[in-house]
Design a protein around this motif. Sequence first.
Motif, PDB file in Angstrom:
ATOM      1  N   LYS A 198     -12.322  17.367  30.772  1.00  9.45           N
ATOM      2  CA  LYS A 198     -12.978  16.596  31.824  1.00  9.45           C
ATOM      3  C   LYS A 198     -12.956  15.103  31.506  1.00  9.45           C
ATOM      4  O   LYS A 198     -12.697  14.277  32.386  1.00  9.45           O
ATOM      5  N   ILE A 199     -13.211  14.753  30.271  1.00  3.83           N
ATOM      6  CA  ILE A 199     -13.163  13.343  29.872  1.00  3.83           C
ATOM      7  C   ILE A 199     -11.735  12.814  30.001  1.00  3.83           C
ATOM      8  O   ILE A 199     -11.517  11.707  30.489  1.00  3.83           O
ATOM      9  N   GLY A 200     -10.773  13.613  29.597  1.00  3.31           N
ATOM     10  CA  GLY A 200      -9.359  13.216  29.717  1.00  3.31           C
ATOM     11  C   GLY A 200      -8.955  13.013  31.168  1.00  3.31           C
ATOM     12  O   GLY A 200      -8.272  12.041  31.509  1.00  3.31           O
ATOM     13  N   MET A 201      -9.378  13.935  32.063  1.00  4.42           N
ATOM     14  CA  MET A 201      -9.064  13.808  33.484  1.00  4.42           C
ATOM     15  C   MET A 201      -9.750  12.582  34.087  1.00  4.42           C
ATOM     16  O   MET A 201      -9.160  11.859  34.889  1.00  4.42           O
ATOM     17  N   LEU A 202     -10.998  12.339  33.699  1.00  5.11           N
ATOM     18  CA  LEU A 202     -11.724  11.177  34.179  1.00  5.11           C
ATOM     19  C   LEU A 202     -11.017   9.892  33.749  1.00  5.11           C
ATOM     20  O   LEU A 202     -10.842   8.966  34.546  1.00  5.11           O
ATOM     21  N   PHE A 203     -10.590   9.854  32.498  1.00  6.38           N
ATOM     22  CA  PHE A 203      -9.866   8.692  31.990  1.00  6.38           C
ATOM     23  C   PHE A 203      -8.544   8.518  32.740  1.00  6.38           C
ATOM     24  O   PHE A 203      -8.172   7.411  33.123  1.00  6.38           O
ATOM     25  N   PHE A 204      -7.815   9.628  32.974  1.00  9.21           N
ATOM     26  CA  PHE A 204      -6.544   9.591  33.706  1.00  9.21           C
ATOM     27  C   PHE A 204      -6.746   9.058  35.125  1.00  9.21           C
ATOM     28  O   PHE A 204      -5.991   8.207  35.595  1.00  9.21           O
ATOM     29  N   ILE A 205      -7.749   9.544  35.820  1.00 12.29           N
ATOM     30  CA  ILE A 205      -8.031   9.095  37.188  1.00 12.29           C
ATOM     31  C   ILE A 205      -8.397   7.614  37.206  1.00 12.29           C
ATOM     32  O   ILE A 205      -7.949   6.854  38.064  1.00 12.29           O
ATOM     33  N   PHE A 206      -9.199   7.191  36.229  1.00 13.95           N
ATOM     34  CA  PHE A 206      -9.578   5.787  36.138  1.00 13.95           C
ATOM     35  C   PHE A 206      -8.346   4.902  35.946  1.00 13.95           C
ATOM     36  O   PHE A 206      -8.175   3.888  36.632  1.00 13.95           O
ATOM     37  N   ILE A 207      -7.471   5.276  35.036  1.00 14.70           N
ATOM     38  CA  ILE A 207      -6.244   4.515  34.782  1.00 14.70           C
ATOM     39  C   ILE A 207      -5.363   4.505  36.022  1.00 14.70           C
ATOM     40  O   ILE A 207      -4.795   3.466  36.388  1.00 14.70           O
ATOM     41  N   LEU A 208      -5.253   5.627  36.708  1.00 14.81           N
ATOM     42  CA  LEU A 208      -4.448   5.718  37.926  1.00 14.81           C
ATOM     43  C   LEU A 208      -5.001   4.792  39.012  1.00 14.81           C
ATOM     44  O   LEU A 208      -4.239   4.081  39.673  1.00 14.81           O
ATOM     45  N   LEU A 209      -6.304   4.759  39.185  1.00 12.36           N
ATOM     46  CA  LEU A 209      -6.922   3.876  40.172  1.00 12.36           C
ATOM     47  C   LEU A 209      -6.689   2.401  39.832  1.00 12.36           C
ATOM     48  O   LEU A 209      -6.407   1.592  40.717  1.00 12.36           O
ATOM     49  N   VAL A 210      -6.798   2.055  38.567  1.00 11.66           N
ATOM     50  CA  VAL A 210      -6.554   0.675  38.145  1.00 11.66           C
ATOM     51  C   VAL A 210      -5.102   0.300  38.424  1.00 11.66           C
ATOM     52  O   VAL A 210      -4.818  -0.798  38.925  1.00 11.66           O
ATOM     53  N   GLU A 211      -4.157   1.195  38.136  1.00  8.26           N
ATOM     54  CA  GLU A 211      -2.748   0.911  38.391  1.00  8.26           C
ATOM     55  C   GLU A 211      -2.478   0.743  39.888  1.00  8.26           C
ATOM     56  O   GLU A 211      -1.737  -0.155  40.284  1.00  8.26           O
ATOM     57  N   VAL A 212      -3.067   1.580  40.723  1.00 10.44           N
ATOM     58  CA  VAL A 212      -2.894   1.453  42.177  1.00 10.44           C
ATOM     59  C   VAL A 212      -3.462   0.121  42.659  1.00 10.44           C
ATOM     60  O   VAL A 212      -2.828  -0.590  43.445  1.00 10.44           O
ATOM     61  N   LEU A 213      -4.640  -0.230  42.187  1.00 14.82           N
ATOM     62  CA  LEU A 213      -5.260  -1.492  42.563  1.00 14.82           C
ATOM     63  C   LEU A 213      -4.377  -2.672  42.145  1.00 14.82           C
ATOM     64  O   LEU A 213      -4.142  -3.596  42.937  1.00 14.82           O
ATOM     65  N   LEU A 214      -3.870  -2.653  40.938  1.00 14.13           N
ATOM     66  CA  LEU A 214      -3.001  -3.727  40.464  1.00 14.13           C
ATOM     67  C   LEU A 214      -1.703  -3.799  41.260  1.00 14.13           C
ATOM     68  O   LEU A 214      -1.205  -4.888  41.562  1.00 14.13           O
ATOM     69  N   PHE A 215      -1.147  -2.647  41.638  1.00 18.84           N
ATOM     70  CA  PHE A 215       0.066  -2.618  42.442  1.00 18.84           C
ATOM     71  C   PHE A 215      -0.188  -3.251  43.809  1.00 18.84           C
ATOM     72  O   PHE A 215       0.621  -4.051  44.290  1.00 18.84           O
ATOM     73  N   VAL A 216      -1.308  -2.914  44.439  1.00 14.95           N
ATOM     74  CA  VAL A 216      -1.640  -3.477  45.753  1.00 14.95           C
ATOM     75  C   VAL A 216      -1.814  -4.993  45.651  1.00 14.95           C
ATOM     76  O   VAL A 216      -1.293  -5.748  46.480  1.00 14.95           O
ATOM     77  N   VAL A 217      -2.524  -5.456  44.646  1.00 13.19           N
ATOM     78  CA  VAL A 217      -2.724  -6.890  44.457  1.00 13.19           C
ATOM     79  C   VAL A 217      -1.380  -7.582  44.219  1.00 13.19           C
ATOM     80  O   VAL A 217      -1.093  -8.632  44.808  1.00 13.19           O
ATOM     81  N   LEU A 218      -0.535  -7.001  43.394  1.00 17.17           N
ATOM     82  CA  LEU A 218       0.787  -7.567  43.122  1.00 17.17           C
ATOM     83  C   LEU A 218       1.628  -7.615  44.390  1.00 17.17           C
ATOM     84  O   LEU A 218       2.288  -8.625  44.666  1.00 17.17           O
TER      85      LEU A 218
END
Length: 157
Positions: free
Chosen positions: A8-28
Motif C-alpha cells: 500500500k505504501i509502495g502504491m501510494l508512492f507510485f501514484i504520487f510520483i505519477l501525479l507529479v510527473e503528469v503535472l510537470l508534463f502539463v506545465v511543460l
Amino acid sequence: MLNKLSFKIGMLFFIFILLVEVLLFVVLYYNSANNQVDEVMSNLLSRGNTHRDVLEDYYNTSTINHVGIMESESDFVVVITDTEGNTIVHSNSIESEMQNVIQKAINNPIDHDGRVVSNDWRHDDYIASQSVIFTENEIKGHVFMFAETEQIRNLLG
C-alpha cells in the motif's frame, strides 16, 4: 500483514510520483506552447517593422508593390494601408476578419514600435500586427501582417 502495508505504501508512492510527473508534463506543455505562440507573434511584428523601416526610407509605389510581392510567396499576408485604413497593396486576398482587424486598429493610437493587434489564436483565423509608416514628420500609412492561426494550432497538436 507487513507485505500488505508495504504494498500500500509502495502504491501510494507510485501514484504520487505519477501525479507529479503528469503535472510537470502539463506545465511543460503549456510553457512550450506559450513560447511557440510568443515566437510567432514576435516574428510577425518583426516582419511588419522591417517592412515599415524600408517603406520609411523609400516610400514610393515601386517599393510598396515590392513589399506586397515579397510576402505573396510567404506564409504571411501583408496589407499596406493609408492613414484611413484604405488598402494600398496586399500580398494575398483580404478576408473579412482581416478587414475588421484593420478598421478596429486604425482608430487606436500606436507608437513607432508597432504592436500585435490580434492575438487570440485559439478562436480567430488570424493573428495580426500593425506597424506605422512615419515619414516627413507625418504618418503615411500602416503595415499590417497576418498569420493564419491554423498553423499554430497544428503545431501545438
